[in-house]
Design an enzyme around this catalytic site. Sequence first.
Site, PDB file in Angstrom:
ATOM      1  CB  SER A   1      -0.963   0.019   1.193  1.00  0.00           C
ATOM      2  OG  SER A   1      -0.258  -0.093   2.412  1.00  0.00           O
TER       3      SER A   1
ATOM      4  CG  HIS B   1      -0.993   4.107   4.328  1.00  0.00           C
ATOM      5  ND1 HIS B   1      -1.430   3.560   5.504  1.00  0.00           N
ATOM      6  CD2 HIS B   1      -0.604   3.054   3.554  1.00  0.00           C
ATOM      7  CE1 HIS B   1      -1.331   2.248   5.454  1.00  0.00           C
ATOM      8  NE2 HIS B   1      -0.820   1.916   4.280  1.00  0.00           N
TER       9      HIS B   1
END
Length: 307
Positions: A45, A286
């Site tokens: 990811s 993230h």
Amino acid sequence: MKTSVRAVLAGALAFGALGAAVGIAHHDGSDQDPPKGPYVALGDSYTAGPEIPDQNGRPAGCDRSDRNYPSLVARGLKLKAADFRDVSCSGATIGDLFSAQGTDDGANGAQLSALSDRTRLVTLGIGGNDIGFASTVKQCVGQGVVHYALGGGKWADDAPCRERYVAGGTDEVREKIRAADERLARALNEVRHRAPEARVYVVGYPAILPAGGSGCGRSMGLAPGDVAYLHEKEQQLNTMLRTRAEAAGAGYVDTYAPSVGRDACSARDTRWVEPLVPLAPAASVHPNERGERGMAEAVLKTIGAGN
């Protein structure tokens, strides 16, 4: 690694793809012209860019963005669409390089199957899911919330989660990093076999947390000492990725150095990584679009195509 804002708000964190890419012969870009493709991007990811608009590619469950660093690298190299394949996928482990990965919306084929003897550039960002970083952070967040509720967090060395993972002289996360190293070695050998003419780079992780927990722990739900502990584990993971890349004769892209001071606890208008509650379009903990752009610049510079 599978990620979502909802999961993080529930106390979980998906550490996607802390990312890596390896070179088959040592390549730092200093003595060669930039590769012209075909380029294949592999990873989890942190490579895919979940929740950064626009999301594209198949399967949709991989959460790839058209502004992730592989896409920006391809544009920087002025590659034709036919010369670029991004097969990164949120939730991927090193094992998913070899076999199909199921997602909430379709299956992603074995990532290594995208390679061929025509491939000339490979980036690989993976490893965080292999060491169980998501579950580690989930555990640390849970213990941090309780710690603060009981009046803790007053001292820089308060680290209830570290005490959970380090016992009897054994650090559980460090042992998982060592095991991932062995799996990565096998993966890099397979990259060599499938794409013998490719320049391959392992892309390391950007700064996720600062070295110290002061001014950071409470906003992240982490005790101050656990911020430092998790930062240390990321450093160890990056060191493993660099060492393994060099052992395989590969290149390594350092995204950590240019991101220092741009972690999830830094200012909203400068950070590369979003905190537990994102304030920019990105998955929790993230890279945001700024982070993916910074990672792309690091890749391009390393392969000799940046400023």
